[in-house]
Design a protein around this motif. Structure first.
Motif, PDB file in Angstrom:
ATOM      1  N   LYS A   1     -23.221 -10.790  52.579  1.00  0.00           N
ATOM      2  CA  LYS A   1     -22.228  -9.798  52.990  1.00  0.00           C
ATOM      3  C   LYS A   1     -21.755  -9.034  51.759  1.00  0.00           C
ATOM      4  CE  LYS A   1     -20.647 -12.423  57.020  1.00  0.00           C
ATOM      5  NZ  LYS A   1     -19.488 -13.038  57.708  1.00  0.00           N
ATOM      6  N   TYR A   2     -21.355  -7.816  52.000  1.00  0.00           N
ATOM      7  CA  TYR A   2     -20.995  -6.940  50.904  1.00  0.00           C
ATOM      8  C   TYR A   2     -19.501  -6.627  50.885  1.00  0.00           C
ATOM      9  CZ  TYR A   2     -26.022  -6.410  50.558  1.00  0.00           C
ATOM     10  OH  TYR A   2     -27.359  -6.676  50.424  1.00  0.00           O
ATOM     11  N   ASN A   3     -19.004  -6.383  49.664  1.00  0.00           N
ATOM     12  CA  ASN A   3     -17.615  -5.977  49.458  1.00  0.00           C
ATOM     13  C   ASN A   3     -16.608  -6.961  50.032  1.00  0.00           C
ATOM     14  OD1 ASN A   3     -18.480  -3.512  48.167  1.00  0.00           O
ATOM     15  ND2 ASN A   3     -19.110  -2.857  50.218  1.00  0.00           N
ATOM     16  N   CYS A   4     -16.915  -8.217  49.817  1.00  0.00           N
ATOM     17  CA  CYS A   4     -16.011  -9.313  50.136  1.00  0.00           C
ATOM     18  C   CYS A   4     -16.322 -10.424  49.126  1.00  0.00           C
ATOM     19  CB  CYS A   4     -16.176  -9.795  51.571  1.00  0.00           C
ATOM     20  SG  CYS A   4     -17.849 -10.345  51.978  1.00  0.00           S
ATOM     21  N   VAL A   5     -15.557 -11.486  49.164  1.00  0.00           N
ATOM     22  CA  VAL A   5     -15.752 -12.546  48.172  1.00  0.00           C
ATOM     23  C   VAL A   5     -17.141 -13.167  48.334  1.00  0.00           C
ATOM     24  CG1 VAL A   5     -14.919 -14.743  47.290  1.00  0.00           C
ATOM     25  CG2 VAL A   5     -13.284 -13.019  48.053  1.00  0.00           C
ATOM     26  N   TRP A   6     -17.926 -13.097  47.304  1.00  0.00           N
ATOM     27  CA  TRP A   6     -19.264 -13.695  47.269  1.00  0.00           C
ATOM     28  C   TRP A   6     -19.217 -15.016  46.513  1.00  0.00           C
ATOM     29  CZ3 TRP A   6     -22.974 -12.721  42.820  1.00  0.00           C
ATOM     30  CH2 TRP A   6     -24.224 -13.308  43.065  1.00  0.00           C
ATOM     31  N   ILE A   7     -18.737 -15.000  45.286  1.00  0.00           N
ATOM     32  CA  ILE A   7     -18.512 -16.223  44.509  1.00  0.00           C
ATOM     33  C   ILE A   7     -17.062 -16.164  44.012  1.00  0.00           C
ATOM     34  CG2 ILE A   7     -19.178 -17.584  42.502  1.00  0.00           C
ATOM     35  CD1 ILE A   7     -21.994 -16.509  42.776  1.00  0.00           C
ATOM     36  N   PRO A   8     -16.194 -17.059  44.500  1.00  0.00           N
ATOM     37  CA  PRO A   8     -14.772 -16.970  44.163  1.00  0.00           C
ATOM     38  C   PRO A   8     -14.464 -17.341  42.710  1.00  0.00           C
ATOM     39  CG  PRO A   8     -15.205 -18.936  45.460  1.00  0.00           C
ATOM     40  CD  PRO A   8     -16.477 -18.152  45.450  1.00  0.00           C
ATOM     41  N   GLN A   9     -13.438 -16.713  42.189  1.00  0.00           N
ATOM     42  CA  GLN A   9     -12.881 -17.013  40.862  1.00  0.00           C
ATOM     43  C   GLN A   9     -13.936 -16.985  39.751  1.00  0.00           C
ATOM     44  OE1 GLN A   9     -10.447 -20.564  41.126  1.00  0.00           O
ATOM     45  NE2 GLN A   9      -8.802 -19.437  42.124  1.00  0.00           N
ATOM     46  N   ARG A  10     -14.764 -15.975  39.819  1.00  0.00           N
ATOM     47  CA  ARG A  10     -15.739 -15.749  38.746  1.00  0.00           C
ATOM     48  C   ARG A  10     -15.634 -14.284  38.333  1.00  0.00           C
ATOM     49  NH1 ARG A  10     -15.198 -20.207  38.349  1.00  0.00           N
ATOM     50  NH2 ARG A  10     -16.675 -21.936  38.332  1.00  0.00           N
ATOM     51  N   ALA A  11     -14.918 -14.058  37.224  1.00  0.00           N
ATOM     52  CA  ALA A  11     -14.733 -12.700  36.704  1.00  0.00           C
ATOM     53  C   ALA A  11     -15.917 -12.297  35.838  1.00  0.00           C
ATOM     54  CB  ALA A  11     -13.432 -12.633  35.908  1.00  0.00           C
ATOM     55  N   ASP A  12     -16.040 -11.006  35.592  1.00  0.00           N
ATOM     56  CA  ASP A  12     -17.112 -10.470  34.743  1.00  0.00           C
ATOM     57  C   ASP A  12     -18.479 -10.989  35.187  1.00  0.00           C
ATOM     58  OD1 ASP A  12     -14.858  -9.587  33.228  1.00  0.00           O
ATOM     59  OD2 ASP A  12     -14.899 -11.450  32.080  1.00  0.00           O
ATOM     60  N   PRO A  13     -18.791 -10.896  36.476  1.00  0.00           N
ATOM     61  CA  PRO A  13     -20.027 -11.506  36.973  1.00  0.00           C
ATOM     62  C   PRO A  13     -21.273 -10.800  36.458  1.00  0.00           C
ATOM     63  CG  PRO A  13     -19.072 -10.100  38.652  1.00  0.00           C
ATOM     64  CD  PRO A  13     -18.078 -10.148  37.528  1.00  0.00           C
ATOM     65  N   TYR A  14     -22.294 -11.600  36.255  1.00  0.00           N
ATOM     66  CA  TYR A  14     -23.550 -11.073  35.737  1.00  0.00           C
ATOM     67  C   TYR A  14     -24.714 -11.760  36.448  1.00  0.00           C
ATOM     68  CZ  TYR A  14     -27.464 -10.196  32.622  1.00  0.00           C
ATOM     69  OH  TYR A  14     -28.695  -9.837  32.128  1.00  0.00           O
ATOM     70  N   VAL A  15     -25.674 -10.965  36.914  1.00  0.00           N
ATOM     71  CA  VAL A  15     -26.870 -11.489  37.577  1.00  0.00           C
ATOM     72  C   VAL A  15     -28.108 -10.930  36.886  1.00  0.00           C
ATOM     73  CG1 VAL A  15     -28.234 -11.505  39.697  1.00  0.00           C
ATOM     74  CG2 VAL A  15     -25.752 -11.796  39.813  1.00  0.00           C
ATOM     75  N   TYR A  16     -29.049 -11.813  36.608  1.00  0.00           N
ATOM     76  CA  TYR A  16     -30.325 -11.409  36.030  1.00  0.00           C
ATOM     77  C   TYR A  16     -31.449 -11.946  36.914  1.00  0.00           C
ATOM     78  CZ  TYR A  16     -34.512 -11.727  33.123  1.00  0.00           C
ATOM     79  OH  TYR A  16     -35.806 -11.644  32.658  1.00  0.00           O
ATOM     80  N   ARG A  17     -32.381 -11.087  37.300  1.00  0.00           N
ATOM     81  CA  ARG A  17     -33.555 -11.524  38.044  1.00  0.00           C
ATOM     82  C   ARG A  17     -34.717 -11.616  37.073  1.00  0.00           C
ATOM     83  NH1 ARG A  17     -36.979  -8.977  43.143  1.00  0.00           N
ATOM     84  NH2 ARG A  17     -37.721 -10.993  43.918  1.00  0.00           N
TER      85      ARG A  17
END
Length: 322
Positions: free
Chosen positions: A8-24
Motif C-alpha cells: 500500500k502506498y502513502n501510509c505507514v510501511w515500516i513504522p518508526q524508521r526515519a531517513d529510509p533507504y532501499v537498495y535493489r
C-alpha cells in the motif's frame, strides 16, 4: 506476491524508521536501512520484494562507539555496492560533542552484507587541497553514478548565525575519498526552505532514462513544514558546474492534512520488479509532535509510486498522494 500483505502506498510501511533507504541489488534482492529512534546502530533488512521488507527480520551490522567519533547520533545510513564491495555511508556525532556530526564510511568485502564483516574506513576523505569539506556539521551523504563517474552529494552547514545547511557535490576518487573540491549545489533560497531552520539536506538522484537526472532533497526543520524540493540537470552537462542545475521554484512534495501525512522528506528511489519507480520517504501521521521533533520516534517509512509527465518536452517525475 511476497509478504503477508498487499503493498500500500502513502501510509505507514515500516513504522518508526526515519531517513529510509532501499537498495535493489543486482540479484534482485531488496535491502532496507534507516535511522533507528535511539540513533545508536545501523540495521539492515533483506527481502525479495518491498512487500516482504515490511516483515523481514532486522539485523544489526554495526553499533556506535562508547566514546569519541561515531559515538552519538548515528544518522541516515545508505547501502551502496561499488567496485565489487559493499559500503555504508552514514553520519555520526561524539558523546562529548553530540553536534559534531561528520560523514563516515563502512566497507564489507564479503558477498553477504548482513552476515559479512564490516570494516570502518573512518571519516569520508576530502580531495587533496580541499580545506573546507567536512569541517562543519555534515550529514546525509548519497552516491550516484553518471557517465561512468561517481559523485558524492552531502549536506553541510556554514557558520552564519544559526547556521545554514547547504548541499554540496564532488566527484569521487574512491568509495571513501573525493577527487574534486566541493561545489555548492543549492542553498535555502526560498521561504519554504527556511521554516525554523534554513535547511537543504537528504539528497537523492533519479534518472528519467531520456538523458536527464533529478535530485530531490529535503528542506526546513524536522516537523510538519519538512518538505521535498528538486533540482534537475542534463546527464551530458558538467555536474560540477552549478549552472548545469535548475532548481524548482516550489516544493514537489509537502504536508497534506487531508491525507494525514505530515512532514514528508528524506527520500530515496527504488523500482518494483516490473520497473515501476517508487519513492521511499518518511513522514508523520500526526500533526502535533510530542517533545523535540528530532527525538520523537514517529517518523515512519512510506512508499509512493512515481508518476512521469512531459513538461516542455522533458519527462519529469511527479509526486502526489493519489
Amino acid at each position: 506476491m511476497n509478504g503477508n500483505h498487499e503493498l500500500k502506498y502513502n501510509c505507514v510501511w515500516i513504522p518508526q524508521r526515519a531517513d529510509p533507504y532501499v537498495y535493489r541489488h543486482t540479484d534482485g534482492m531488496y535491502y532496507f536501512t534507516a535511522s533507528v529512534p535511539a540513533y545508536d546502530q545501523i540495521v539492515l533488512r533483506r527481502a525479495e520484494s518491498l512487500e516482504a521488507l515490511a516483515d523481514a527480520g532486522e539485523h544489526t551490522v554495526w553499533v556506535k562507539h562508547p566514546s569519541g567519533p561515531m559515538s552519538e547520533h548515528i544518522w541516515a545510513p545508505e547501502l551502496h555496492y561499488l567496485e565489487g564491495k559493499w559500503y555504508i555511508y552514514f553520519a555520526g556525532g561524539e558523546k562529548d560533542d553530540v553536534w559534531k556530526i561528520r560523514p563516515y564510511v563502512l566497507e564489507c568485502t564479503d558477498e553477504d552484507p548482513i552476515t559479512g564483516t564490516w570494516t570502518e574506513k573512518g571519516k569520508m576523505q576530502r580531495a587533496d587541497g580541499d580545506e573546507f569539506s567536512f569541517e562543519a556539521f555534515s550529514l546525509d551523504a548519497t552516491v550516484f553514478e553518471n557517465k561512468g563517474k561517481y559523485y558524492y552529494v552531502w549536506a553541510e552547514k556554514v557558520s552564519v548565525g544559526k547556521q545554514i545547511s547547504n548541499l554540496y557535490i564532488a566527484e569521487m576518487e574512491s568509495p571513501y575519498k573525493l577527487k574534486t573540491e566541493q561545489v555548492l549545489l543549492t542553498t535555502p533560497d526560498y521561504d519554504w526552505e527556511r521554516v525554523g531552520f534554513w535547511v537543504n539536506e537528504g539528497p537523492f538522484v533519479i534518472k528519467n532514462g531520456e538523458g536527464q537526472l533529478f535530485l530531490t532533497y529535503s528542506a526546513s526543520e524536522t516537523g510538519v513544514c519538512y518538505c521535498v524540493g528538486m533540482l534537475s540537470a542534463d546527464e551530458d552537462s558538467d555536474l560540477l558546474d552549478p549552472l548545469s542545475w535548475k532548481k524548482s521554484r516550489y516544493p514537489v512534495l509537502c504536508t497534506d492534512e487531508e491525507k494525514g501525512i505530515y512532514g514528508p522528506g528524506h527520500n530515496c528511489f527504488t523500482k518494483l520488479e516490473d520497473g515501476t519507480d517508487v519513492m521511499v520517504y518518511h513522514a508523520r501521521t500526526e500533526k502535533e509532535i510530542v517533545g523535540n521533533p528530532l527525538y520523537n520516534p514517529n517518523r515512519h517509512a512510506m512508499l509512493m509510486k512515481v508518476k512521469w509527465e512531459k513538461k516542455d518536452g522533458i519527462k519529469v517525475p511527479v509526486f502526489d498522494y493519489e
